[in-house]
Each structure stands twice: as structure tokens, then as C-alpha cells.
Design a protein around this motif. Structure first.
Motif, PDB file in Angstrom:
ATOM      1  N   UNK A 153       0.845  -1.186   0.000  1.00 45.32           N
ATOM      2  CA  UNK A 153       0.000   0.000   0.000  1.00 45.32           C
ATOM      3  C   UNK A 153       0.888   1.246   0.000  1.00 45.32           C
ATOM      4  N   UNK A 154       0.518   2.221  -0.795  1.00 49.27           N
ATOM      5  CA  UNK A 154       1.316   3.438  -0.883  1.00 49.27           C
ATOM      6  C   UNK A 154       1.032   4.358   0.299  1.00 49.27           C
ATOM      7  N   UNK A 155       2.002   5.165   0.620  1.00 54.59           N
ATOM      8  CA  UNK A 155       1.835   6.113   1.721  1.00 54.59           C
ATOM      9  C   UNK A 155       1.188   7.388   1.206  1.00 54.59           C
ATOM     10  N   UNK A 156       0.483   8.063   2.077  1.00 52.94           N
ATOM     11  CA  UNK A 156      -0.155   9.315   1.698  1.00 52.94           C
ATOM     12  C   UNK A 156       0.415  10.451   2.546  1.00 52.94           C
ATOM     13  N   UNK A 157       0.320  11.644   1.993  1.00 52.28           N
ATOM     14  CA  UNK A 157       0.754  12.852   2.697  1.00 52.28           C
ATOM     15  C   UNK A 157      -0.328  13.907   2.542  1.00 52.28           C
ATOM     16  N   UNK A 158      -0.366  14.812   3.483  1.00 44.84           N
ATOM     17  CA  UNK A 158      -1.229  15.981   3.345  1.00 44.84           C
ATOM     18  C   UNK A 158      -0.411  16.982   2.528  1.00 44.84           C
ATOM     19  N   UNK A 177      -2.923  12.987  -0.480  1.00 44.63           N
ATOM     20  CA  UNK A 177      -2.602  12.336  -1.753  1.00 44.63           C
ATOM     21  C   UNK A 177      -1.424  11.388  -1.580  1.00 44.63           C
ATOM     22  N   UNK A 178      -1.196  10.579  -2.604  1.00 45.22           N
ATOM     23  CA  UNK A 178      -0.083   9.640  -2.580  1.00 45.22           C
ATOM     24  C   UNK A 178       1.236  10.403  -2.492  1.00 45.22           C
ATOM     25  N   UNK A 179       2.103   9.932  -1.579  1.00 46.58           N
ATOM     26  CA  UNK A 179       3.392  10.575  -1.372  1.00 46.58           C
ATOM     27  C   UNK A 179       4.478   9.982  -2.255  1.00 46.58           C
ATOM     28  N   UNK A 180       5.625  10.631  -2.244  1.00 46.42           N
ATOM     29  CA  UNK A 180       6.784  10.149  -2.991  1.00 46.42           C
ATOM     30  C   UNK A 180       7.279   8.839  -2.384  1.00 46.42           C
ATOM     31  N   UNK A 181       7.960   8.037  -3.186  1.00 48.79           N
ATOM     32  CA  UNK A 181       8.492   6.757  -2.721  1.00 48.79           C
ATOM     33  C   UNK A 181       9.723   6.933  -1.836  1.00 48.79           C
ATOM     34  N   UNK A 240      10.227  17.723   1.672  1.00 43.99           N
ATOM     35  CA  UNK A 240       9.431  17.458   0.473  1.00 43.99           C
ATOM     36  C   UNK A 240       8.822  16.064   0.551  1.00 43.99           C
ATOM     37  N   UNK A 241       9.604  15.095   0.970  1.00 44.69           N
ATOM     38  CA  UNK A 241       9.111  13.720   1.107  1.00 44.69           C
ATOM     39  C   UNK A 241       7.927  13.663   2.073  1.00 44.69           C
ATOM     40  N   UNK A 242       7.996  14.411   3.162  1.00 46.28           N
ATOM     41  CA  UNK A 242       6.958  14.385   4.193  1.00 46.28           C
ATOM     42  C   UNK A 242       5.716  15.202   3.845  1.00 46.28           C
ATOM     43  N   UNK A 243       5.850  16.203   2.964  1.00 50.87           N
ATOM     44  CA  UNK A 243       4.762  17.170   2.781  1.00 50.87           C
ATOM     45  C   UNK A 243       4.325  17.452   1.349  1.00 50.87           C
ATOM     46  N   UNK A 296       3.110  13.044  -4.899  1.00 47.52           N
ATOM     47  CA  UNK A 296       3.690  12.697  -6.201  1.00 47.52           C
ATOM     48  C   UNK A 296       3.163  13.619  -7.283  1.00 47.52           C
ATOM     49  N   UNK A 297       1.878  13.929  -7.225  1.00 52.37           N
ATOM     50  CA  UNK A 297       1.263  14.793  -8.231  1.00 52.37           C
ATOM     51  C   UNK A 297       1.909  16.182  -8.218  1.00 52.37           C
ATOM     52  N   UNK A 298       2.067  16.776  -7.037  1.00 58.69           N
ATOM     53  CA  UNK A 298       2.676  18.104  -6.940  1.00 58.69           C
ATOM     54  C   UNK A 298       4.140  18.060  -7.376  1.00 58.69           C
ATOM     55  N   UNK A 299       4.848  16.986  -7.036  1.00 57.22           N
ATOM     56  CA  UNK A 299       6.244  16.853  -7.443  1.00 57.22           C
ATOM     57  C   UNK A 299       6.335  16.776  -8.972  1.00 57.22           C
ATOM     58  N   UNK A 300       5.434  16.034  -9.582  1.00 55.92           N
ATOM     59  CA  UNK A 300       5.411  15.928 -11.040  1.00 55.92           C
ATOM     60  C   UNK A 300       5.143  17.302 -11.671  1.00 55.92           C
ATOM     61  N   UNK A 301       4.216  18.061 -11.101  1.00 55.44           N
ATOM     62  CA  UNK A 301       3.934  19.412 -11.598  1.00 55.44           C
ATOM     63  C   UNK A 301       5.174  20.292 -11.491  1.00 55.44           C
TER      64      UNK A 301
END
Length: 90
Positions: A1-6, A14-18, A30-33, A36-41
Motif C-alpha cells: 500500500x502506498x503512503x499518503x501525505x497531506x 494524496x499519494x506521497x513520494x516513494x 518534500x518527502x513528508x509534505x 507525487x502529483x505536486x512533485x510531477x507538476x
């Protein structure tokens, strides 16, 4: 299961970075907050800035500028835009 972050930028759970995107406190933050979607943007925006402004990533001034832009991006502040960029219509 993937981890989520606020996600700090998107204000949603949403789903957090790996893994942290780079070492150090900023990478951990960045990892904690950041999702993945925001990082991709950010990665897409970063590429436009590097290309538009012809930044040399070997130059510390360019790297510092980009890091400052990244912090603003994730904080929801205004960031520099690539001049003439028009997002694709859906």
C-alpha cells in the motif's frame, strides 16, 4: 500500500513520494509534505524554467535560484513563469 501525505501545495491527502527526492532536510521536508502529483507538476515547471532561462545547472547561482523557485512553488507563492508558455488545452 502506498503512503499518503497531506500535500502542502494541493491541500489534499494524496499519494506521497516513494523516497526523498534528494538528501538533506529539504529533501526530507518534500518527502513528508509533497505529493507525487505536486512533485510531477514541479518537475514540468522546473524544466520549462531551465529551458526558457537557459540555466546552467553547474552554476551555483542557477541552482540557488531554482531551489528558491521550488520552495515558493510548494508554498503556493507566485513563481517565475516561462515567457510565452501556454498550457495545453484539454
Amino acid at each position: 500500500m502506498s503512503r499518503t501525505v497531506n500535500c502542502r501545495r494541493l491541500k489534499q491527502e494524496l499519494e506521497g513520494l516513494d523516497k526523498p527526492p534528494f538528501p538533506g532536510p529539504l529533501g526530507q521536508d518534500i518527502y513528508d509534505n509533497v505529493s507525487k502529483q505536486a512533485w510531477h507538476e514541479w518537475m514540468e515547471h522546473q524544466t520549462r524554467i531551465i529551458n526558457e532561462q537557459h540555466l546552467n545547472m553547474m552554476d551555483m547561482t542557477s541552482r540557488k535560484y531554482l531551489q528558491d523557485q521550488m520552495k515558493k512553488f510548494f508554498a503556493g507563492e507566485a513563481v517565475d513563469q516561462a515567457e510565452g508558455y501556454v498550457p495545453p488545452s484539454e
